[in-house]
Design a protein around this motif. Structure first.
Motif, mmCIF file in Angstrom:
data_model
loop_
_atom_site.group_PDB
_atom_site.id
_atom_site.type_symbol
_atom_site.label_atom_id
_atom_site.label_comp_id
_atom_site.label_asym_id
_atom_site.label_seq_id
_atom_site.Cartn_x
_atom_site.Cartn_y
_atom_site.Cartn_z
ATOM 1 N N UNK A 268 0.837 -1.211 0.000
ATOM 2 C CA UNK A 268 0.000 0.000 0.000
ATOM 3 C C UNK A 268 0.867 1.254 0.000
ATOM 4 N N UNK A 269 1.948 1.236 0.775
ATOM 5 C CA UNK A 269 2.862 2.381 0.804
ATOM 6 C C UNK A 269 3.477 2.615 -0.576
ATOM 7 N N UNK A 270 3.898 1.545 -1.233
ATOM 8 C CA UNK A 270 4.470 1.661 -2.576
ATOM 9 C C UNK A 270 3.440 2.190 -3.574
ATOM 10 N N UNK A 271 2.204 1.765 -3.421
ATOM 11 C CA UNK A 271 1.135 2.250 -4.307
ATOM 12 C C UNK A 271 0.956 3.763 -4.165
ATOM 13 N N UNK A 272 0.957 4.254 -2.939
ATOM 14 C CA UNK A 272 0.835 5.698 -2.714
ATOM 15 C C UNK A 272 2.040 6.461 -3.248
ATOM 16 N N UNK A 273 3.231 5.896 -3.114
ATOM 17 C CA UNK A 273 4.444 6.604 -3.519
ATOM 18 C C UNK A 273 4.715 6.506 -5.013
ATOM 19 N N UNK A 274 4.470 5.329 -5.590
ATOM 20 C CA UNK A 274 4.856 5.093 -6.983
ATOM 21 C C UNK A 274 3.670 4.965 -7.933
ATOM 22 N N UNK A 275 2.483 4.802 -7.384
ATOM 23 C CA UNK A 275 1.306 4.646 -8.230
ATOM 24 C C UNK A 275 1.109 3.242 -8.764
ATOM 25 N N UNK A 281 8.750 -4.517 -3.395
ATOM 26 C CA UNK A 281 8.481 -3.893 -2.101
ATOM 27 C C UNK A 281 7.580 -4.778 -1.252
ATOM 28 N N UNK A 282 6.611 -5.448 -1.880
ATOM 29 C CA UNK A 282 5.738 -6.362 -1.137
ATOM 30 C C UNK A 282 6.548 -7.522 -0.556
ATOM 31 N N UNK A 283 7.469 -8.054 -1.354
ATOM 32 C CA UNK A 283 8.338 -9.139 -0.872
ATOM 33 C C UNK A 283 9.146 -8.674 0.329
ATOM 34 N N UNK A 284 9.797 -7.514 0.188
ATOM 35 C CA UNK A 284 10.591 -7.005 1.303
ATOM 36 C C UNK A 284 9.722 -6.625 2.489
ATOM 37 N N UNK A 285 8.473 -6.236 2.237
ATOM 38 C CA UNK A 285 7.551 -5.934 3.331
ATOM 39 C C UNK A 285 7.237 -7.158 4.165
ATOM 40 N N UNK A 318 10.421 3.172 2.967
ATOM 41 C CA UNK A 318 11.105 4.458 3.088
ATOM 42 C C UNK A 318 12.608 4.270 3.282
ATOM 43 N N UNK A 319 12.999 3.189 3.934
ATOM 44 C CA UNK A 319 14.423 2.929 4.134
ATOM 45 C C UNK A 319 15.112 2.605 2.810
#
Length: 417
Positions: A268-275, A281-285, A318-319
């Motif tokens: 969800x964070x990646x969706x807001x930041x990158x569209x 990012x989901x894997x690392x999440x 963010x990191x």
């Protein structure tokens, strides 16, 4: 307990510890698949070689000296355990059973096996961060030092009864002892190694270098997720009575919920930041959620475990962005997942465990990071001066598979006459 009851508990807990260790060993496959998927095709064979060999190096070095340093018979003091070698004769069934009701209820050889796969996990964190440009044999030389000496000393401070344990530092399965250690060693190496060619432009550009196989990276994530049940669940060490069985069940649930929370939050964070829905990012999440809950998977409720994972998932996005802006090149995000989120996991413990204190947790973070980073920086620096850390520019362009291993992971189809 009477003798038959002791023997049943002994057999059951030994078996549980061995199976949990086998699950953690399977995480080596997860790291290998994850990293193979996140590097370019021309560097796949070499990263797989690193992951296979580092596991063997870790096991041999931990047998030779690591285990006895981490769990000394008689330490010099609470900071320095001393150096001794090989697994001693005290690690026998007879010694355990003679202790009566207060004796451990699992074989010490099972404990060695469970502990050795943890040190291999710490070293696996390093391999992804230095991928695609470090010499294979330099990496393996560093693995000898980290697994044989650097990791066991800081591990002694907490799990071997050293000064951090005496002060009440809490780290159930190793957000700090394992994951922050791996990330700290990786950071030291990356700073001396430098970024991959083309990663950063002259005018401050950050150029994405996509991995070669996202299905493989996703498989690696799920293998690690599965292995983490042994990582955290096995760290309860016992399952032979009702209370311990209930505790193990809760650890499993909380571990799973943290991973789910981390994956969803990062996506969800990646969706807001990158569209876009960024799979990497989901894997690392998911991995961030697992790292975060590792410091305390027993005390939280499942809801709080999910929240711990959510915060870890947001932090990792963010990191990764922030570390890239600092021009620190980490191809797989290992420093963010295991370092930044490892710190969060350690510092989150007092929110659910009232017996711990933020100041002591902070002391643990600072001590582990300082020891591992400084000693690793020295070792990397010596290796750089002696033999150099990275392959030549030409070899990096062509790929380290051919330069270091002489074979490709994905050879082109060739028709022979």
């Amino acid at each position: 307990m009477d003798q038959p009851t002791i023997q049943i508990a002994y057999a059951l807990d030994t078996f549980y510890l061995l199976v949990s260790g086998a699950f953690v060993m399977w995480m080596a496959a997860g790291f290998a698949m994850l990293e193979a998927g996140l590097v370019r095709a021309k560097n796949t064979t070499e990263i797989l070689t690193k992951n296979a060999v580092l596991f063997a190096v870790a096991c041999v070095m931990y047998m030779i000296c690591g285990y006895q340093i981490m769990y000394p018979g008689a330490a010099v003091n609470s900071y320095w355990p001393g150096v001794s070698f090989l697994i001693g004769p005290e690690h026998t069934v007879a010694t355990i059973l003679k202790g009566g009701d207060d004796a451990p209820v699992y074989a010490h050889m099972a404990d060695f096996f469970f502990q050795v796969v943890f040190v291999a996990t710490a070293m696996s964190v390093v391999s992804g961060a230095v991928a695609e440009r470090m010499k294979l044999w330099v990496f393996l030389a560093f693995a000898v030092v980290l697994t044989g000496f650097i990791y066991p000393i800081e591990g002694y401070w907490k799990w071997g009864g050293g000064f951090l344990d005496a002060k009440g530092f809490a780290d159930f399965a190793g957000s700090g002892v394992v994951h922050l250690t791996g990330a700290s060693a990786a950071l030291a190496g990356v700073l001396l190694l430098g970024p991959r060619i083309g990663k950063y432009g002259k005018n401050g550009e950050i150029n994405a270098i996509p991995g070669s196989n996202l299905p493989l990276a996703t498989l690696g994530m799920f293998i690690l997720w599965l292995g983490w049940f042994g990582f955290n669940g096995g760290s309860e060490l016992k399952v032979s009575n009702i209370d311990e069985a209930n505790a193990v069940a809760k650890v499993f649930v909380n571990t799973n919920m943290a991973a789910c929370g981390g994956l969803l939050a990062a996506l969800i964070t990646a969706k807001f930041l990158f569209g876009k829905a960024d799979l990497t990012m989901a894997i690392n999440g998911a991995l961030a959620g697992l790292v975060a809950i590792t410091a305390e998977p027993l005390a939280p409720s499942p809801l709080w475990a999910t929240i711990v994972g959510v915060i870890g998932g947001v932090l990792v996005v963010f990191s990764v962005i922030g570390i890239d802006k600092l021009r620190i090149d980490d191809p797989v995000g290992a420093i963010s997942v295991h370092g930044v989120v490892g710190i969060w996991g350690v510092m989150a413990v007092p929110f659910s465990n009232s017996e711990t204190h933020f100041s002591v947790q902070a002391l643990g973070v600072i001590s582990i990071f300082a020891w591992v980073f400084i000693t690793s920086l020295i070792v990397w620096f010596v290796l750089k001066k002696l033999v150099g850390l990275r392959v030549s520019e030409e070899e990096e362009y062509e790929g380290v598979d051919m330069a270091e291993c002489g074979m490709e992971a994905y050879p082109e189809f060739k028709i022979s006459k």
